[in-house]
Design an enzyme around this catalytic site. Structure first.
Site, short mmCIF file in Angstrom:
data_model
loop_
_atom_site.label_atom_id
_atom_site.label_comp_id
_atom_site.label_asym_id
_atom_site.label_seq_id
_atom_site.Cartn_x
_atom_site.Cartn_y
_atom_site.Cartn_z
N ALA A 97 -38.50 -11.58 -13.71
CA ALA A 97 -39.77 -12.09 -12.72
C ALA A 97 -39.18 -13.34 -12.25
O ALA A 97 -38.10 -14.10 -12.92
CB ALA A 97 -40.95 -12.45 -13.61
N GLY A 129 -37.91 -8.52 -16.58
CA GLY A 129 -38.47 -7.66 -15.76
C GLY A 129 -37.63 -6.74 -15.09
O GLY A 129 -37.89 -5.68 -14.79
N GLU A 161 -37.61 -13.40 -22.40
CA GLU A 161 -38.82 -14.00 -22.08
C GLU A 161 -39.20 -14.87 -22.85
O GLU A 161 -40.08 -15.95 -22.95
CB GLU A 161 -40.03 -13.05 -21.83
N GLU A 177 -37.09 -4.27 -17.66
CA GLU A 177 -38.15 -3.64 -17.60
C GLU A 177 -38.26 -2.56 -16.23
O GLU A 177 -38.53 -1.40 -16.31
CB GLU A 177 -39.64 -4.44 -17.80
N1 CO8 Z 1 -36.23 -16.41 -11.57
C1 CO8 Z 1 -36.04 -17.40 -10.48
N2 CO8 Z 1 -34.83 -17.64 -10.08
C2 CO8 Z 1 -33.88 -17.06 -10.91
C3 CO8 Z 1 -34.01 -16.35 -11.99
C4 CO8 Z 1 -35.40 -15.84 -12.30
N3 CO8 Z 1 -35.72 -15.01 -13.14
N4 CO8 Z 1 -32.60 -16.00 -12.61
C5 CO8 Z 1 -31.95 -16.67 -11.96
N5 CO8 Z 1 -32.52 -17.47 -10.91
C6 CO8 Z 1 -31.80 -18.37 -9.91
C7 CO8 Z 1 -31.49 -19.68 -10.41
O1 CO8 Z 1 -32.68 -20.37 -10.57
C8 CO8 Z 1 -30.54 -20.12 -9.65
O2 CO8 Z 1 -31.14 -20.76 -8.56
P1 CO8 Z 1 -30.35 -22.10 -7.97
O3 CO8 Z 1 -29.11 -21.66 -7.34
O4 CO8 Z 1 -31.23 -22.43 -6.66
O5 CO8 Z 1 -30.13 -22.97 -8.77
C9 CO8 Z 1 -29.63 -18.93 -9.33
O6 CO8 Z 1 -30.70 -17.89 -9.48
C10 CO8 Z 1 -28.58 -18.55 -10.23
O7 CO8 Z 1 -29.00 -18.72 -11.60
P2 CO8 Z 1 -27.83 -19.54 -12.55
O8 CO8 Z 1 -27.47 -21.03 -11.99
O9 CO8 Z 1 -28.81 -19.59 -13.81
O10 CO8 Z 1 -26.69 -18.58 -12.98
P3 CO8 Z 1 -25.84 -18.44 -14.16
O11 CO8 Z 1 -24.83 -17.43 -13.86
O12 CO8 Z 1 -25.47 -19.54 -14.93
O13 CO8 Z 1 -26.82 -17.45 -15.17
C11 CO8 Z 1 -28.58 -15.99 -15.68
C12 CO8 Z 1 -27.41 -16.27 -14.69
C13 CO8 Z 1 -27.92 -15.43 -16.86
C14 CO8 Z 1 -29.27 -14.42 -14.76
C15 CO8 Z 1 -29.59 -17.11 -15.75
O14 CO8 Z 1 -29.89 -17.21 -14.27
C16 CO8 Z 1 -30.89 -16.42 -16.31
O15 CO8 Z 1 -31.02 -16.79 -17.53
N6 CO8 Z 1 -32.18 -16.23 -15.52
C17 CO8 Z 1 -33.39 -16.15 -16.24
C18 CO8 Z 1 -33.49 -14.81 -16.92
C19 CO8 Z 1 -34.79 -14.74 -17.56
O16 CO8 Z 1 -35.48 -15.44 -18.22
N7 CO8 Z 1 -35.46 -13.69 -17.29
C20 CO8 Z 1 -37.00 -13.36 -17.61
C21 CO8 Z 1 -37.88 -13.94 -16.55
S1 CO8 Z 1 -39.55 -13.86 -17.34
C22 CO8 Z 1 -39.97 -12.26 -17.01
O17 CO8 Z 1 -39.25 -11.34 -16.50
C23 CO8 Z 1 -41.36 -11.58 -17.31
C24 CO8 Z 1 -41.72 -10.29 -17.31
C25 CO8 Z 1 -42.76 -9.86 -17.15
C26 CO8 Z 1 -43.20 -9.88 -15.82
C27 CO8 Z 1 -42.32 -9.13 -14.87
C28 CO8 Z 1 -42.70 -9.16 -13.56
C29 CO8 Z 1 -41.50 -9.19 -12.54
#
Ligand code: CO8
Length: 270
Positions: free
Chosen positions: A77, A121, A144, A124
């Site tokens: 998400a 997500g 999450e 999912e």
């Molecule tokens: N949402 C928004 N922005 C994101 C997300 C995300 N889920 N994932 C990555 N980004 C963005 C980062 O903020 C960053 O942006 P910026 O360059 O502007 O700072 C850019 O993408 C690159 O990310 P990183 O710098 O973190 O890159 P890394 O290579 O260090 O890490 C990862 C990549 C491992 C993918 C890391 O970004 C990460 O852990 N992301 C979040 C993963 C996460 O927690 N996902 C779960 C989200 S909650 C969820 O899904 C709820 C589910 C139920 C609802 C579903 C509805 C859609």
């Protein structure tokens, strides 16, 4: 071709969030927010839903492939969007319910081609597809809990059905990621292929599937999904009704006749 060409009600801004191509009878949909690791904003999910419904309604499409890029299928998400939402807001916008439930309406087979991260997500979304083809780089997880959230787009329901309670609890409670081989072993994915072959292998599989009778594919998909959601006896009853209905179709008679005639069947998807 962009989503606006065929996606019906997707706005032009939302349409750019998914790219659409046709490969014969296969509709390929590519999630397109690479700078955010394909984080699944509402706008992206609206565009994806519109693209899926358009492909489902198009008689010249037999199967659908959803993919991301080599770094991410989708990282979940859109945390950036969710951070300031309150309870009333998510209720009012029917968060997830509004656009994610669209995926369940699609009758045609949907294949996910997953490379890199499929998190939250994103995992999912892959679980909501019918077949997952994983590249060796694929990483599946429900992180999450790190946000004090929960896997709320079907993760707590589909993952245990897919891989069992023990592994699902481990992933959802500890945020552990599974690599492609482990995901394959647990039955989370259908096949694992080298990264360089992911798209070709998935398109080849989708092309094979798309040549079969569309209503027969829909009957199988509906029946297998019913196995998730009902008792064995209810599911068997459903399957039997679906089987009987095949005898009212052109394609089943053509398929059996072609076998006996030792020739390729000419399916008319009816
Ligand atoms: N949402 C928004 N922005 C994101 C997300 C995300 N889920 N994932 C990555 N980004 C963005 C980062 O903020 C960053 O942006 P910026 O360059 O502007 O700072 C850019 O993408 C690159 O990310 P990183 O710098 O973190 O890159 P890394 O290579 O260090 O890490 C990862 C990549 C491992 C993918 C890391 O970004 C990460 O852990 N992301 C979040 C993963 C996460 O927690 N996902 C779960 C989200 S909650 C969820 O899904 C709820 C589910 C139920 C609802 C579903 C509805 C859609």
């Amino acid at each position: 071709m962009q989503a606006s060409d065929t996606a019906g009600h997707a706005s032009p801004a939302a349409a750019a969030l998914v790219r659409q191509e046709r490969h014969g009878r296969v509709a390929l949909i590519t999630l397109n927010r690479p700078a955010q690791f394909n984080a699944l904003s509402d706008a992206l999910m609206d565009a994806l839903g519109a693209a899926l419904l358009a492909a489902d309604a198009d008689a010249s499409v037999g199967a659908i492939v959803i993919t991301g890029n080599d770094k991410a299928f989708a990282a979940g998400a859109d945390i950036d969007a969710m951070v300031d939402w309150g309870h009333a807001e998510v209720v009012e916008r029917a968060f997830i319910t509004r656009n994610w439930e669209t995926i369940r309406q699609v009758k045609k087979p949907v294949l996910a081609a997953v490379a890199g991260f499929a998190l939250g997500g994103g995992c999912e979304l892959a679980l909501a597809c019918d077949i997952i083809v994983a590249a060796e780089s694929a990483r599946f997880g429900l992180p999450e809990i790190k946000l004090a959230m929960l896997p709320g787009a079907g993760g707590t329901q589909r993952l245990p059905r897919a891989i069992g309670k023990a592994k699902a609890m481990d992933m959802a409670l500890s945020a552990r990621l599974l690599g492609a081989e482990e995901a394959d072993r647990y039955g989370l994915v259908s096949r694992v292929v080298p990264d360089a072959q992911l798209l070709d292998a998935t398109l080849a599989l989708a092309t094979q599937i798309s040549a079969y009778s569309t209503p027969a594919l829909a009957a199988i998909k509906e029946s297998v999904n019913r196995a998730w959601e009902s008792s064995l006896s209810e599911g068997i009853l459903f399957e039997r009704r679906a089987l009987y209905a095949r005898f009212a179709s052109h394609d089943a008679h053509e398929g059996m006749r072609a076998f006996l005639d030792k020739r390729a069947p000419q399916f008319e998807h009816r």
